[in-house]
Design a protein around this motif. Structure first.
Motif: not given
Lengths: 307, 320
Positions: B58-62, B70-74
């Motif tokens: 998600n491009i807006f997660s940071s 790395t902020a997006s879920k694996w």
């Protein structure tokens, strides 16, 4: 040779006759097929030029073939005055000049150390090049990177990702390697450092290959479509290839707008102004062609020698 | 110079020599810096970015698109599984293979034939003029070629004038899915024929003229000379070009497709990269698009390494 003398004169004459016939057959076939290719290459271009000088109504009625009908230059005037064509051309020229210069500097600087067989760590650096050449990180990661670096909508986004083409760099490296060792040693004895040897001896000796690679880079920057479309959204920074592609898609709208305002009814049609933009985009390439051909042919020969 | 001393001192001597080389030639390493920085930032960093194929990116997660990686879920294989099950994957993959397979089938032999025939044209002026005419389009961008052929092939263009005068319906070349692939192949040939012919031409002119002389004395016909001297002579070039073409079967020609195509022909013309562009950049479905790219890169990598191995075995030379 010996056996040839035993062939009876009559039979020998027959052979020569056969040989002559096959010569003629091949030559006729050559003229026919090559001429056909020439016609296929040239006719589409002539048709577009003919359209660009024709009246809009003549194009729409399908009358224009290889010669302008009701000649006029309204189309060119419109493309040059009413659209961003010239701005796009200027942007592309800028990117091509700056990009080619930057690429050449970076490539020469990288190629020179690699051309030294005794360079410590050379294998590692060449391995890096091979990885870069074979494995592509891809469109989405590159796009995110540009976005992350804040390079979207800047001309740097058109230059940095293509700064060094490993292929081009290796052409330079191979040429550097082929330079006579004695000249370089002489320079070293003379007290020249690595930088001075590169700038005042190696580069001047490598002018032919550097010209070819300059050309390869310039063509790349000039023709680049995808990066420009992906990274540049600001209409003031649009480059020529993107402009032309979008113009072909949107020409209809422009014609409608102009027809409503001007009394030039019927002079313009979508077909005419598309042809004009295309011809204007071809002119720089054709104008520089003699130069292009000279160095490209050279480049192909150099490329085939390297194996 | 001081290198070959005794075996015992060899190892330390080598190290010392290396250190001495670096100290003496430090400018060489300075020269490598711009290129290395370029490679790390613009080539190796994207490799790192490929991991979003395994995340719900998600491009807006940071605040930064890079930190968002790395902020997006694996999610592991989720996107790859979804990709392999989707119908568009099969369509896009088969389109890529068919279009590029057709390119090889129709366009690979052509420049060889033209190069062989060009040599046979004895009038020098005509030869160089025709060579130039065929060669020039190589330097036209795809946008320009699209401009030329959208003119020649539109309803009032040259081709449809001919079609119409022969009494047939006008053909919508650029929007008819079944014809569109032919348009792609033809225009590709139009652009690249001359360039490829010149490559073979260089190989032919490099052949020993004495071979032809001897063949002529022996009474070999022109056809025989072409078949027994020219073709074997340029075979290494032919094989090399073919290996390269097959090695790049997944990743060539997509920029042309991107410029030429339109929604009417997606089903027959959408190739891997254009699909990646449409769902990745167009629909912001970054993870799904990257999964596709990862698949593409891995297969392309295998193909190119394979091609190089074949080239080394058959021609004893590497393709790069």
């Amino acid at each position: 040779m010996m056996s040839k003398q035993h062939i009876p004169a009559e039979k020998r004459r027959k052979r020569t006759a056969l040989m002559d016939r096959s010569d003629i057959e091949v030559e006729v076939l050559a003229y026919v097929l090559v001429s056909l290719c020439v016609l296929l290459a040239v006719i589409p271009c002539i048709h577009v030029v003919a359209r660009s000088f024709s009246k809009g109504t003549a194009v729409i009625s399908g009358m224009v073939t290889l010669w302008p009908i009701n000649p006029q230059i309204e189309g060119y005037r419109t493309v040059l005055r009413e659209t961003e064509f010239l701005r796009a051309l200027g942007n592309t020229l800028l990117v091509t000049f700056v990009g080619t210069a930057a690429s050449m500097i970076a490539s020469i600087l990288f190629a020179y150390p690699l051309s030294k067989t005794e360079l410590v760590g050379r294998k590692f650096f060449i391995l890096l090049c091979m990885i870069v050449m074979v494995f592509n990180g891809g469109m989405v990661p590159n796009y995110l990177l540009m976005r992350g670096l804040g390079l979207l909508d800047s001309f740097s986004a058109l230059i940095f990702p293509a700064l060094i083409s490993v292929f081009n760099m290796l052409i330079i490296k191979n040429y550097f390697e082929s330079l006579p060792e004695s000249v370089l040693e002489y320079a070293a004895i003379d007290g020249a450092g690595d930088f001075r040897t590169l700038v005042s001896i190696v580069c001047p000796l490598s002018m032919p290959v550097l010209a070819t690679v300059t050309l390869l880079y310039a063509i790349h920057y000039w023709n680049n479509y995808f990066n420009a479309m992906l990274y540049i959204l600001d209409p003031y920074k649009v480059t020529l290839q993107v402009f032309i592609r979008n113009f072909i898609a949107d020409a209809g709208t422009l014609v409608n707008q102009l027809e409503r305002t001007a009394e030039t009814m019927g002079n313009l049609s979508t077909g005419v102004i598309i042809a004009c933009a295309t011809v204007l985009g071809i002119i720089p390439i054709v104008a520089l062609y003699p130069f292009v051909q000279r160095f490209m042919l050279q480049g192909i020969t150099i490329g085939s020698e390297k194996g | 110079m001081t290198g070959t001393r005794t075996a015992a001192r060899g190892q330390t001597g080598k190290l010392a020599r290396k250190r001495k080389y670096i100290r003496r030639h430090w400018p060489l390493y300075l020269m490598l810096i711009p290129g290395l920085v370029y490679m790390i930032v613009f080539k190796f960093l994207p490799y790192y970015g490929l991991q979003i194929a395994f995340r719900d990116y998600n491009i807006f997660s940071s605040t930064s698109p890079l930190r968002a990686i790395t902020a997006s879920k694996w999610v592991g294989m989720k996107h790859l599984n979804k990709l392999f099950q989707s119908s568009s994957f099969a369509t896009v993959l088969s389109n890529t293979l068919i279009i590029n397979g057709m390119r090889i089938l129709f366009l690979f032999p052509l420049p060889i034939i033209i190069a062989i025939l060009l040599v046979e044209i004895r009038r020098k002026r005509y030869r160089s003029l025709s060579q130039t005419a065929i060669y020039v389009p190589y330097f036209f961008s795809w946008s320009i070629i699209y401009g030329i052929f959208s003119s020649v092939l539109d309803s009032f263009g040259l081709v449809n004038q001919l079609v119409n005068s022969l009494g047939f319906e006008r053909i919508p070349f650029l929007t008819e899915p079944n014809i569109f692939r032919g348009v792609l192949i033809f225009t590709d040939g139009w652009k690249t024929l001359g360039y490829n012919a010149v490559i073979y031409l260089a190989a032919i002119t490099g052949l020993d003229p004495q071979l032809y002389e001897a063949a002529r004395i022996d009474g070999a016909s022109k056809w025989r000379q072409i078949w027994n001297i020219t073709l074997p002579g340029i075979l290494p070039t032919i094989v090399m070009m073919l290996i390269l073409k097959v090695g790049h079967i997944l990743d060539v020609g997509w920029e042309q497709v991107l410029i030429f195509y339109n929604p009417a022909v997606y089903e027959k013309a959408d190739v891997i990269q254009t699909y990646v562009y449409r769902i990745g950049i167009g629909k912001l479905n970054f993870s799904q698009a990257t999964a596709m790219e990862l698949f593409n890169s891995v297969v392309a990598f295998i193909l190119i390494i394979g091609a190089n191995t074949v080239s080394k075995k058959t021609l004893h030379r590497s393709i790069w």
